[in-house]
Scaffold this active site. Structure first.
Site, PDB file in Angstrom:
ATOM      1  N   ASP A 295       1.082  -1.041  -0.256  1.00 37.66           N
ATOM      2  CA  ASP A 295       0.083  -0.360   0.344  1.00 37.66           C
ATOM      3  C   ASP A 295       1.317   0.963  -0.239  1.00 37.66           C
ATOM      4  O   ASP A 295       1.823   0.764   0.851  1.00 37.66           O
ATOM      5  CB  ASP A 295      -1.193  -0.171   1.153  1.00 37.66           C
ATOM      6  CG  ASP A 295      -1.751   1.195   1.398  1.00 37.66           C
ATOM      7  OD1 ASP A 295      -3.110   0.651   0.895  1.00 37.66           O
ATOM      8  OD2 ASP A 295      -1.488   1.831   1.575  1.00 37.66           O
ATOM      9  N   LEU A 296       0.716   1.796  -0.819  1.00 39.60           N
ATOM     10  CA  LEU A 296       1.506   3.808  -0.956  1.00 39.60           C
ATOM     11  C   LEU A 296       1.042   4.613   0.488  1.00 39.60           C
ATOM     12  O   LEU A 296       0.277   4.621   0.623  1.00 39.60           O
ATOM     13  CB  LEU A 296       1.195   4.089  -2.628  1.00 39.60           C
ATOM     14  CG  LEU A 296       1.862   3.696  -3.417  1.00 39.60           C
ATOM     15  CD1 LEU A 296       0.943   4.240  -4.815  1.00 39.60           C
ATOM     16  CD2 LEU A 296       2.844   2.409  -4.012  1.00 39.60           C
ATOM     17  N   ASP A 338      -4.823   2.978  -4.810  1.00 44.89           N
ATOM     18  CA  ASP A 338      -2.969   2.426  -3.974  1.00 44.89           C
ATOM     19  C   ASP A 338      -2.705   1.215  -4.057  1.00 44.89           C
ATOM     20  O   ASP A 338      -1.520   1.047  -3.133  1.00 44.89           O
ATOM     21  CB  ASP A 338      -2.506   4.088  -3.454  1.00 44.89           C
ATOM     22  CG  ASP A 338      -2.745   3.775  -2.474  1.00 44.89           C
ATOM     23  OD1 ASP A 338      -4.183   2.448  -2.066  1.00 44.89           O
ATOM     24  OD2 ASP A 338      -2.545   4.628  -1.450  1.00 44.89           O
TER      25      ASP A 338
END
Length: 422
Positions: A295-296, A338
């Site tokens: 996960d960004l 994301d």
């Protein structure tokens, strides 16, 4: 007076004989042409319907396995947009109804027939009834039921039959007039035209043309026949082009269904399919796989501050860097937003997954420039192993997700392996 009487009598006799021969020949040729054309058209229609039904069964498999009724209804609706379907239903392997299209209609199909892995197709009046099994991994997951209309084909059949009757009438009238004035000269082009019609009916070569030797009724008849052949040739070419375009469109839709449009890597649908297959294969072969859930960090800040174009650029760049980090046998996926995932196949131990996570952290943290500005992007990674942490796909994904959130809550820009001390 006797000779002219005999002459007119012979002319009438020859005319009647010629008309009888031509009428019988044209009726036989038209019947053969009609029968052959209708049979081949129905065979092609049935083959096309069965092919599209089989493709639908293949596409619906994952939704049926995971119980995704909403996606399944969408797939059925999409199929109905391109096919003349009245009803489409999906049944589970235990014969329970899974979804039905249209949703507001009352299901009219009975329980699916007893099938192994062979589809069933039956023509019932002006309808096609199709049953196709949904084949999963080594077993039947359910059945797809489709009821398609044949009204368009029967309407075309009526027009085609009317055209044939009109052609026979024109030939009959033209041959009668010409035979009365010049029977021998008229008989040769009529014979040639009859032979051409027979050849076309058998060979279906619509590029053939009748020679026009004289500008009279027979010449006009030949011209009309050539125009019909020209139209049939254009129709045959258009049908072939439509089939090619439909196949190309089907191939493109198949690719889009399994590929993320923005980044070009595998999407969530493909991820769900591959994850279940890999877990089952791993347990059978006594191997080990790792799932990295990524996960960004700060992605919402990038979107809100620099705009969605900057966010899209970041997602594309991260996807490229992930593909550069993984091995050839590993797969990258964008799950949505994301979130990304990496499926590592046949790893020796947990250290291999941790080393990949370190490479990813280092690669993502390298500056990403967009419009001469550096995007403040990092990532948090959760790792789960199979069969060490989980022995099924759902649990493995849940554990990798939990490990990722633990990485976020303990500082971000790091990785956490499920079950390992932080």
């Amino acid at each position: 007076m006797g000779q002219p009487e005999r002459y007119h009598s012979l002319a009438r006799q020859l005319t009647l004989q010629n008309l009888l021969i031509i009428a019988v020949s044209l009726l036989i040729a038209g019947s053969l042409s009609f029968s052959l054309f209708w049979t081949m058209m129905m065979q092609r229609l049935e083959s096309s319907s069965l092919l599209h039904a089989t493709q639908l069964a293949s596409q619906i498999e994952v939704m049926l396995v995971f119980g995704d009724r909403s996606a399944a209804v969408g797939e059925l609706s999409y199929h109905a947009d391109y096919r003349p379907a009245n009803e489409i239903g999906v049944y589970q392997a235990n014969a329970d109804l899974f979804v039905w299209w249209p949703e507001t209609a009352v299901p009219s199909a009975q329980q699916p027939p007893t099938l192994d892995v062979l589809p069933s197709l039956k023509r019932n009046n002006r309808e096609l009834i199709i049953w196709v099994p949904v084949i999963g991994k080594d077993r039947v997951e359910g059945f797809v039921y489709i009821r398609e209309q044949l009204d368009q084909e029967y309407a075309w059949l009526t027009r085609f039959l009317a055209g044939q009757l009109m052609l026979i009438v024109l030939v009959f009238v033209g041959a009668g007039i010409w035979s009365w004035h010049a029977n021998r000269r008229a008989f040769r082009p009529l014979k040639a035209l009859t032979e051409l019609a027979t050849e076309v009916s058998h060979s279906r070569n619509f590029k053939l043309r009748a020679p026009i030797r004289q500008h009279d009724d027979i010449g006009r008849l030949s011209s009309h026949f050539n125009e019909l052949l020209k139209r049939l040739e254009f129709w045959q070419r258009d049908m072939h082009q439509q089939l090619v375009e439909q196949q190309a469109h089907s191939d493109a839709m198949q690719a889009l269904a399994h590929c993320d449009e923005l980044t070009g890597i595998n999407n969530r649908l493909t991820f769900n399919k591959h994850l279940g297959q890999e877990v089952n294969y791993t347990l059978t072969q006594q191997q080990k796989i790792a799932l990295l859930f990524i996960d960004l960090d700060n992605f919402k800040f990038v979107n809100d501050t620099f705009g969605h174009n900057a966010g899209d650029f970041v997602l594309q760049t991260v996807a490229e860097r992930l593909q550069e980090c993984v091995r050839q046998q590993d797969e990258c996926y964008r799950l949505g937003g994301d979130e990304f995932a990496i499926l590592m196949r046949s790893i020796p131990d947990a250290l291999a997954a941790e080393q990949l996570a370190k490479r990813i952290l280092q690669s993502v943290q390298e500056p990403i420039h967009y419009l001469q500005q550096v995007m403040p992007i990092g990532c948090s990674i959760g790792i789960a192993l199979c069969p060490e942490n989980a022995d099924n796909a759902a649990l493995l994904l849940e554990q990798a997700d939990q490990a990722m959130y633990q990485a976020k809550h303990t500082g971000r820009n790091r990785f956490v392996r499920y079950g390992a001390p932080v």
